[in-house]
Design an enzyme around this catalytic site. Structure first.
Site, mmCIF file in Angstrom:
data_model
loop_
_atom_site.group_PDB
_atom_site.id
_atom_site.type_symbol
_atom_site.label_atom_id
_atom_site.label_comp_id
_atom_site.label_asym_id
_atom_site.label_seq_id
_atom_site.Cartn_x
_atom_site.Cartn_y
_atom_site.Cartn_z
ATOM 1 N N GLY A 78 0.764 -1.245 0.000
ATOM 2 C CA GLY A 78 0.000 0.000 0.000
ATOM 3 C C GLY A 78 0.797 1.298 0.000
ATOM 4 O O GLY A 78 0.239 2.359 0.264
ATOM 5 N N ASP A 82 -5.529 -5.624 -5.121
ATOM 6 C CA ASP A 82 -4.456 -6.600 -4.857
ATOM 7 C C ASP A 82 -5.022 -7.668 -3.933
ATOM 8 O O ASP A 82 -5.770 -7.339 -3.003
ATOM 9 C CB ASP A 82 -3.261 -5.892 -4.179
ATOM 10 C CG ASP A 82 -1.967 -6.690 -4.309
ATOM 11 O OD1 ASP A 82 -1.972 -7.895 -3.997
ATOM 12 O OD2 ASP A 82 -0.953 -6.096 -4.716
ATOM 13 N N LYS A 97 8.811 -4.246 -14.334
ATOM 14 C CA LYS A 97 9.968 -4.986 -13.791
ATOM 15 C C LYS A 97 10.670 -5.678 -14.958
ATOM 16 O O LYS A 97 10.051 -6.491 -15.650
ATOM 17 C CB LYS A 97 9.508 -6.045 -12.790
ATOM 18 C CG LYS A 97 8.341 -5.657 -11.883
ATOM 19 C CD LYS A 97 8.720 -4.702 -10.804
ATOM 20 C CE LYS A 97 7.497 -4.263 -10.010
ATOM 21 N NZ LYS A 97 7.713 -3.113 -9.148
HETATM 22 C C1 LIG Z 1 5.972 -4.532 -5.738
HETATM 23 S S1 LIG Z 1 4.469 -4.971 -4.997
HETATM 24 C C2 LIG Z 1 3.574 -3.459 -5.033
HETATM 25 C C3 LIG Z 1 4.048 -2.505 -3.987
HETATM 26 C C4 LIG Z 1 3.126 -1.328 -3.841
HETATM 27 N N1 LIG Z 1 3.171 -0.448 -5.006
HETATM 28 C C5 LIG Z 1 3.480 -0.499 -2.634
HETATM 29 O O1 LIG Z 1 3.790 0.673 -2.778
HETATM 30 O O2 LIG Z 1 3.413 -1.011 -1.523
HETATM 31 C C6 LIG Z 1 3.728 -5.904 -6.243
HETATM 32 C C7 LIG Z 1 2.285 -6.328 -5.944
HETATM 33 O O3 LIG Z 1 1.716 -6.791 -7.158
HETATM 34 C C8 LIG Z 1 0.697 -7.678 -6.776
HETATM 35 N N2 LIG Z 1 0.226 -8.427 -7.936
HETATM 36 C C9 LIG Z 1 0.931 -9.213 -8.773
HETATM 37 N N3 LIG Z 1 0.109 -9.727 -9.717
HETATM 38 C C10 LIG Z 1 -1.119 -9.212 -9.476
HETATM 39 C C11 LIG Z 1 -2.390 -9.352 -10.099
HETATM 40 N N4 LIG Z 1 -2.531 -10.124 -11.179
HETATM 41 N N5 LIG Z 1 -3.431 -8.695 -9.573
HETATM 42 C C12 LIG Z 1 -3.302 -7.916 -8.480
HETATM 43 N N6 LIG Z 1 -2.119 -7.741 -7.843
HETATM 44 C C13 LIG Z 1 -1.051 -8.394 -8.333
HETATM 45 C C14 LIG Z 1 1.351 -8.530 -5.699
HETATM 46 O O4 LIG Z 1 0.364 -9.154 -4.900
HETATM 47 C C15 LIG Z 1 2.166 -7.478 -4.951
HETATM 48 O O5 LIG Z 1 1.467 -7.041 -3.803
#
Ligand SMILES: C[S@@+](CC[C@H](N)C(=O)[O-])C[C@H]1O[C@@H](n2cnc3c(N)ncnc32)[C@H](O)[C@@H]1O
Length: 339
Positions: free
Chosen positions: A207, A224, A292
């Protein structure tokens, strides 16, 4: 003054990618080291849009020497000579720096900077008083920019172009370090979410990005399956939806003010299944999307993004692709849509 060419700064460890990116726009690197690449002065203009470039220095002199005072004196001599015919009326950036990879180089830079300021105070007291160590954030700047690539080698420029990447201050309530990336992006776009705006944050957990928008008064739909934490947890401005972001679209065709996307997923899938439909559908007014590139070739990915037929080229305005100061094996795409 003679021109020694362009010194392009980047995040340390990513200079090979800056060299490759330069090659892809027809610019040739002449040398490189940790956090820097040099090129002919004529290559500087196309590098302003390079994703991996953080700053471009228009180097006029390379001050070399063994001792601190010797280097400081050379920089001061150059600077005084370059001021002839120029009136200094207000604060000017006086920025000294070096990459963080060479042990002890930071102390050397600080010593040369202090010696330079002493010399300047004695020679040009009024000009010295107006010097500011604050680095300008983005765009073209004039002042004095000194970058050390070694203990005895300082690249000296009067003009620089700052591409935008910059270290940001953390916030104890932010639930992730990712928070710093979105904060850094606002300054690059020159806009940030605010009260009355609504943000869709795809891949939101834990978050950090949602918290960053909510702390500015914007409402957030955070998508998410993972849990929100810290300042994003139970935040009245954040609505958490435990859904797959790939299938998510605005209900009833209403557009969001901002699309945030920081999903840990294949970047090409994010481009095809998120960025393209959101831009084509006009589902947001502005966007910040982090891709990424750990498992793909980042230069090929840049090529795809910039290709004439891409959704970014076709639908976005003022798009920027930047390897942020706080990015690791990822870069961040920002822009807006026509009203
Ligand atoms: C790098 S983290 C995001 C960090 C966030 N921007 C923050 O500031 O805390 C990546 C997130 O992408 C989510 N994610 C990956 N594939 C997803 C999908 N298909 N739908 C929803 N969330 C996804 C993962 O659950 C993870 O929480």
């Amino acid at each position: 003054m003679a021109n020694h060419g362009c010194l392009a700064l980047c995040q340390s460890g990513f200079e090979h990618l800056l060299v490759r990116e330069m090659g892809s726009v027809g610019a040739a690197a002449s040398a490189s080291g940790p956090g820097w690449v040099t090129a002919a002065a004529s290559e500087a203009a196309p590098l302003r849009g390079a994703a991996f470039a953080h700053a471009l220095l228009d180097v006029e002199v390379v001050a070399e020497g063994e001792r601190v005072n010797e280097i400081a004196q050379r920089i001061a001599d150059f600077f005084a000579a370059s001021l002839v015919g120029e009136r200094v009326e207000g604060a000017w950036p006086c920025v000294f720096g070096a990459g963080q990879d060479v042990a002890g180089l930071g102390r050397r830079v600080a010593a040369v900077e202090a010696a330079f300021r002493d010399i300047l105070k004695k020679r040009l007291g009024r000009v010295a008083k107006l010097a500011s160590a604050q680095r300008p954030r983005v765009g073209a700047a004039r002042g004095l920019f000194v970058w050390f690539t070694d203990f005895g080698r300082a690249h000296v420029a009067r003009s620089a172009y700052l591409c935008g990447p910059c270290r940001m201050a953390d916030d104890d309530s932010a639930p992730s370090r990712s928070y710093l990336k979105v904060e850094e992006s606002y300054a690059i776009i020159g806009r940030e979410p605010g009260p009355g705006e609504i943000v869709c944050d795809l891949g939101a957990a834990p978050g950090g990005w949602s918290y960053s928008a909510a702390k500015r008064g914007a409402r957030v739909v955070a998508v998410d399956n993972g849990p929100l934490k810290g300042g994003a947890l139970a935040n009245p401005l954040i609505e958490h939806r435990r859904e797959d972001a790939f299938g998510f679209s605005p209900a009833g065709g209403a557009a969001y003010d901002w699309l945030f996307c920081d999903m840990l997923e294949d970047p090409r899938r994010v481009l095809q299944a998120v960025l393209s439909p959101w831009l084509r559908g006009g589902w947001c007014r502005r966007f910040i999307v982090n891709l990424k590139f750990g498992r793909v070739d980042p230069i090929e990915l840049l090529g795809d993004l910039r290709s004439a037929g891409s959704a970014l080229s076709t639908h976005a305005r003022g798009a920027r692709i930047v390897h942020l100061y706080h990015d690791r094996e990822e870069f961040t795409v920002t822009g807006s849509l026509p009203p």
